[in-house]
Structures are given as structure tokens and as C-alpha cells.
Write an enzyme that holds these catalytic residues in place. Structure first.
Site, short mmCIF file in Angstrom:
data_model
loop_
_atom_site.label_atom_id
_atom_site.label_comp_id
_atom_site.label_asym_id
_atom_site.label_seq_id
_atom_site.Cartn_x
_atom_site.Cartn_y
_atom_site.Cartn_z
N TYR A 9 -1.55 -0.20 10.34
CA TYR A 9 -1.67 -0.59 8.93
C TYR A 9 -0.46 -0.10 8.15
O TYR A 9 0.17 -0.87 7.40
CB TYR A 9 -2.95 -0.02 8.33
CG TYR A 9 -3.14 -0.38 6.87
CD1 TYR A 9 -3.48 -1.67 6.50
CD2 TYR A 9 -2.99 0.59 5.87
CE1 TYR A 9 -3.66 -2.00 5.16
CE2 TYR A 9 -3.18 0.27 4.54
CZ TYR A 9 -3.51 -1.03 4.19
OH TYR A 9 -3.68 -1.35 2.86
N SER B 46 0.84 -1.19 0.00
CA SER B 46 0.00 0.00 0.00
C SER B 46 0.87 1.24 0.00
O SER B 46 1.98 1.23 0.56
CB SER B 46 -0.89 0.02 1.25
OG SER B 46 -1.54 1.27 1.39
#
Length: 245
Positions: free
Chosen positions: A157, A144
């Protein structure tokens, strides 16, 4: 057949291939000639739907239940792929979880699950796939852009995705002698069933004014899976419309 297309026997395993970006990758790779195995956890109906879509287009696919937080399930998915198709050429590690919240909101369970799936699961998937992979194989992780651009509430995250980007660099060195490349794709906001209700809000945050499509991520995967990408390894490629700039 172009120089970057697979031969008729090539096999790809997509961890987390039943929905969203993973499903787009599975379908696109099958369209390009790969025989495809895809894993799922909670939505067997979605996994069967992807496999049926591939079959309707003349491709070959199998859906395998495998929780990416379970080491034995990861190994079984690789073994099942090789048992079904006789080989493994490409592994795409897409499975992941998203837990958001500020430091006072996140629980130990949130942290442990994120580490188990997004970090340990990625490592174990690469380890298992590489052990059964042919010389010159390809490993592609779906990370990501959060690895490079954090927002409030993204601590665990973003940490997990930064860990994947660094992990890929070192594993690329471990596997280089076998001609296996290891690369990481870092998507930004992408339209999936999970983001469908917030597409407009996300698009407003992206410099080019729209979110990404799973098919766009899949095309980059297809390039990294092919022979023309053989000189690239240990890299993280961001595809996010300028979001992380």
C-alpha cells in the site's frame, strides 16, 4: 462569487466518489457550484445516494459505474462525463484499494490488485481525463501519508502511494504547457464507513488527538481545483494531524 469559485459551467469528475472521502469531495464540489460526475464499482446504492444529496441541494450530478482497474471503464467514465456535461475542468482520482499484511502474508493477488488500481488506474485516469480536459484544468489525486510514513504490514500500500506522489511530479511537467496543474493530497487516518469501528484507536495515534473528516479533505481539494492554486503543481500536500511527522 469569490475568486476561487468555479464559473457556472465547471465540471468535476471524481473517480471513486460514492463513499467516504470521495463522497465528501463530490458533495462539497457540488455545493461550490461544480456539476459533478462520480464513479463507483460495488455500491450503486451509495452512488445514487450521493447524487440524490447533491440534487436535493440544487446541484447536478451523475453516477457512472467504472472499475478503476479496467482501462476501458476509465475512458468510458471520462467520455460519459463530457457527453453529459459538455466539458471537463477537474478530475479527482480517489479510487483505491487497501491491502495490508506482512511480507509472508500478502499474496500475488494482493500485489497485482494494488498495482492495478492504485498505480495503473491512477495513471490511466489522469491520462484519460487530461486528454479531454480544457486548458487550465486541474488534476488532483488522493494519495496517502503512507507514502512518507510506513507501519508494519503496509509495504504494498505504501509503495503504491509513494508511486503516485512521484508520478504526479512528472505528469505535472507533461501538462504544464496546457496550464493544467497536477497535485496530490496525502490524508492520514480519516473517519469513513471503513474506519468507523476503529476511530478511537486511530485517534490515539494522531498527535492532535483525533482523526480527520472527509469534509476537511474536500476543502483542500476545492482549493486545488480553483484558480488561486494555479501556481502550485507537482506537489504532495499532507493532511494528517501530524501523524507522519
Amino acid at each position: 462569487m469569490s475568486a476561487n469559485e468555479p464559473n457556472f459551467a465547471s465540471v468535476a469528475l471524481i473517480f471513486g466518489g460514492s463513499r467516504g472521502i470521495g463522497a465528501a469531495i463530490a458533495i462539497r464540489m457540488a455545493e461550490a457550484g461544480y456539476r459533478v460526475a462520480l464513479t463507483y464499482v460495488s455500491r450503486p446504492d451509495k452512488a445514487r445516494e450521493v447524487a440524490a444529496t447533491i440534487a436535493s441541494k440544487g446541484g447536478e450530478a451523475v453516477a457512472i459505474e467504472a472499475d478503476s482497474s479496467d482501462p476501458s471503464a476509465i475512458r468510458a467514465a471520462v467520455a460519459g462525463t463530457i457527453e453529459r456535461f459538455g466539458r471537463l475542468d477537474v478530475a479527482v482520482v480517489n479510487a483505491g484499494v487497501l491491502r495490508l499484511g506482512t511480507i509472508d502474508e500478502l499474496s500475488l493477488e494482493d500485489l497485482d490488485l494494488t498495482l492495478a488500481v492504485n498505480v495503473r488506474g491512477v495513471f490511466l485516469a489522469i491520462q484519460a481525463a487530461a486528454a479531454g480536459m480544457l486548458e487550465g484544468g486541474r488534476v488532483i489525486t488522493i494519495g496517502s501519508n503512507a507514502a512518507d510514513h510506513v507501519v508494519k504490514g503496509s509495504s504494498i500500500y505504501a509503495m503504491s502511494k509513494a508511486a503516485v506522489a512521484t508520478m504526479v511530479k512528472a505528469i505535472a511537467l507533461d501538462l504544464a504547457s496546457r496550464g493544467i496543474t497536477v497535485n496530490n493530497i496525502q490524508p492520514g487516518p480519516t473517519e469513513t464507513d471503513m474506519t468507523a469501528s476503529m476511530v478511537s484507536e486511530l485517534a490515539a495515534m494522531v498527535p492532535i488527538g483525533r482523526v480527520g473528516q472527509g469534509e476537511e479533505i474536500a476543502e483542500l481539494v476545492l482549493y486545488l481545483a480553483g484558480p488561486l492554486s494555479g501556481y502550485m503543481t507537482g506537489s504532495s500536500l499532507t493532511i494528517d494531524g501530524g501523524f507522519a511527522l
